[in-house]
Design an enzyme around this catalytic site. Structure first.
Site, PDB file in Angstrom:
ATOM      1  N   ASN A  37      -1.265   9.824  -7.725  1.00 44.42           N
ATOM      2  CA  ASN A  37      -0.286   9.588  -8.566  1.00 44.42           C
ATOM      3  C   ASN A  37      -1.260   8.672  -9.724  1.00 44.42           C
ATOM      4  OD1 ASN A  37       1.619   8.273 -10.046  1.00 44.42           O
ATOM      5  ND2 ASN A  37       2.164   6.891  -8.516  1.00 44.42           N
ATOM      6  N   TRP A  38      -1.489   9.329 -10.827  1.00 43.26           N
ATOM      7  CA  TRP A  38      -2.318   8.991 -11.935  1.00 43.26           C
ATOM      8  C   TRP A  38      -1.547   7.895 -12.657  1.00 43.26           C
ATOM      9  CZ3 TRP A  38      -5.136  13.392 -14.855  1.00 43.26           C
ATOM     10  CH2 TRP A  38      -6.043  14.180 -13.859  1.00 43.26           C
ATOM     11  N   LYS A  39      -0.257   7.537 -12.380  1.00 44.53           N
ATOM     12  CA  LYS A  39       0.434   6.787 -13.205  1.00 44.53           C
ATOM     13  C   LYS A  39       0.335   6.850 -14.815  1.00 44.53           C
ATOM     14  CE  LYS A  39       0.274   3.748  -9.183  1.00 44.53           C
ATOM     15  NZ  LYS A  39       0.787   2.545  -8.663  1.00 44.53           N
ATOM     16  N   HIS A  95       9.503   6.482  -7.333  1.00 45.75           N
ATOM     17  CA  HIS A  95       8.614   5.488  -7.407  1.00 45.75           C
ATOM     18  C   HIS A  95       9.107   3.833  -7.453  1.00 45.75           C
ATOM     19  CE1 HIS A  95       4.982   3.239  -7.886  1.00 45.75           C
ATOM     20  NE2 HIS A  95       4.386   4.084  -7.117  1.00 45.75           N
ATOM     21  N   GLU A 108       7.952   1.451  -9.062  1.00 47.02           N
ATOM     22  CA  GLU A 108       7.620   1.205 -10.533  1.00 47.02           C
ATOM     23  C   GLU A 108       8.999   1.641 -11.212  1.00 47.02           C
ATOM     24  OE1 GLU A 108       3.684   2.475 -11.004  1.00 47.02           O
ATOM     25  OE2 GLU A 108       2.949   1.030  -9.688  1.00 47.02           O
ATOM     26  N   GLU A 144       6.112   3.627   0.639  1.00 47.02           N
ATOM     27  CA  GLU A 144       5.162   2.789  -0.160  1.00 47.02           C
ATOM     28  C   GLU A 144       5.725   1.324  -0.165  1.00 47.02           C
ATOM     29  OE1 GLU A 144       2.637   5.288  -3.234  1.00 47.02           O
ATOM     30  OE2 GLU A 144       4.481   4.752  -4.077  1.00 47.02           O
ATOM     31  N   GLY A 176      -1.194  -1.370  -5.635  1.00 42.93           N
ATOM     32  CA  GLY A 176      -2.031  -1.878  -6.700  1.00 42.93           C
ATOM     33  C   GLY A 176      -2.723  -3.033  -6.386  1.00 42.93           C
ATOM     34  N   SER A 199      -2.392   1.015  -1.932  1.00 40.65           N
ATOM     35  CA  SER A 199      -3.877   0.388  -1.736  1.00 40.65           C
ATOM     36  C   SER A 199      -4.683   1.371  -0.523  1.00 40.65           C
ATOM     37  CB  SER A 199      -3.758  -0.986  -0.989  1.00 40.65           C
ATOM     38  OG  SER A 199      -3.561  -1.904  -2.453  1.00 40.65           O
ATOM     39  N   GLY A 231      -2.545   5.896  -5.552  1.00 37.49           N
ATOM     40  CA  GLY A 231      -2.832   5.581  -6.969  1.00 37.49           C
ATOM     41  C   GLY A 231      -4.121   5.420  -7.475  1.00 37.49           C
ATOM     42  N   GLY A 232      -4.462   4.216  -7.576  1.00 41.18           N
ATOM     43  CA  GLY A 232      -5.680   3.752  -8.119  1.00 41.18           C
ATOM     44  C   GLY A 232      -7.065   4.624  -7.617  1.00 41.18           C
TER      45      GLY A 232
HETATM   46  P1  PGA Z   1      -2.140   2.291  -5.310  1.00 35.59           P
HETATM   47  O1  PGA Z   1      -0.654   3.080  -5.793  1.00 35.59           O
HETATM   48  O2  PGA Z   1      -2.751   3.251  -4.297  1.00 35.59           O
HETATM   49  O3  PGA Z   1      -2.886   1.762  -6.696  1.00 35.59           O
HETATM   50  O4  PGA Z   1      -1.805   0.958  -4.501  1.00 35.59           O
HETATM   51  C1  PGA Z   1       0.043   3.919  -4.782  1.00 35.59           C
HETATM   52  C2  PGA Z   1       1.083   4.370  -5.699  1.00 35.59           C
HETATM   53  O5  PGA Z   1       1.925   3.496  -6.400  1.00 35.59           O
HETATM   54  O6  PGA Z   1       1.565   5.387  -5.591  1.00 35.59           O
END
Ligand code: PGA
Length: 249
Positions: free
Chosen positions: A9-11, A93, A95, A165, A171, A209, A230-231
């Site tokens: 997930n590149w966001k 998600h 967010e 999640e 994050g 994470s 994500g990251g």
């Molecule tokens: P993260 O994000 O791996 O940076 O914690 C995961 C996500 O939000 O899908």
């Protein structure tokens, strides 16, 4: 047997040059045992589609509209994502739930629209730290999941991918422990089964994470079928290391 999947997930990250280096490195690497997907920002779909052509890596987006088409300024339809070669789309998600006010009903409607357009929705559920500390984890994610299962019914629910999640792990560098994640995944799978969907075949990802050094233990859990990353999905070496941490069938 269940399929396993590691999805990036590149966001809201990426630039043309950086995307090219990242995808080139992913495509050049040996194929891992699991399915791999990258969910990129909308403007980069065409670029990613071209770079991934002929590879086994799937393309996804990070959201879609509940509507098929029409006067919805700024929205992107699931059918448009299909035209750019997407097979997956993340819906719900945390967010988007937190920052864009998406309700459980909206998320369910997005999952339905994605399926109707031939996409696999990666449906995200997760509790906040406050909810976990108050012992509400199962109540919260149970409600988030039920909205989707009720709208889709047993048959269509069997075609989704679920992602657990925990909001407090996203994050933050603070992943759920393998035991915590497994416990919630087992709860989710039982809930899916209770609704009559094919729980044994439904891939369930953990996200929050995930890094190369904790992926193996997480993915070794019986109800964890991969990850939503994500990251660490922005660094080819890390993302590939995570994908290769999925046990071979
Ligand atoms: P993260 O994000 O791996 O940076 O914690 C995961 C996500 O939000 O899908």
């Amino acid at each position: 047997m269940r399929r396993s999947l590691v999805a990036g997930n590149w966001k809201m990250h990426g630039r043309l040059d950086a995307n090219r280096s990242l995808i080139d490195a992913l495509v050049a690497a040996p194929r891992p045992a699991c399915e791999v997907a990258v969910c990129v920002p909308f403007p980069y779909l065409a670029q990613a589609q071209a770079l991934l052509a002929g590879s086994a890596i799937a393309l996804g987006a990070q959201d879609c509209s509940v509507h098929e088409q029409g006067a919805y300024t700024g929205e992107v339809a699931a059918g448009m994502l299909r035209e750019f070669g997407c097979s997956h789309v993340i819906v719900g998600h945390s967010e988007r739930r937190a920052l864009h006010g998406e309700t459980d009903a909206t998320v369910a409607a997005k999952a339905e629209r994605a399926l109707a357009s031939g996409l696999t929705p990666i449906v995200c559920v997760g509790e906040t730290l406050e909810q976990r500390e108050q012992g509400q984890t199962e109540a919260v994610i149970g409600m988030q999941l039920d909205a989707v299962l009720h709208l889709l019914g047993a048959q269509r629910s069997s075609r989704i991918v679920l992602a657990y999640e925990p909001v407090w792990a996203i994050g933050t560098g603070r992943s759920a422990s393998a035991e915590q994640a497994q416990q919630v995944h087992a709860f989710l799978r039982a809930r899916v089964r209770h609704h009559g969907a094919d729980a044994d075949a439904l891939p369930m990802l953990y996200g929050g994470s995930v890094k190369p050094d904790n992926a193996r233990e997480l993915f070794a859990q019986p109800d964890i079928d991969g990850g939503l990353i994500g990251g660490a999905s922005l660094k080819a070496a890390d993302f590939l290391a995570i994908a290769s941490a999925v046990p071979s069938p």
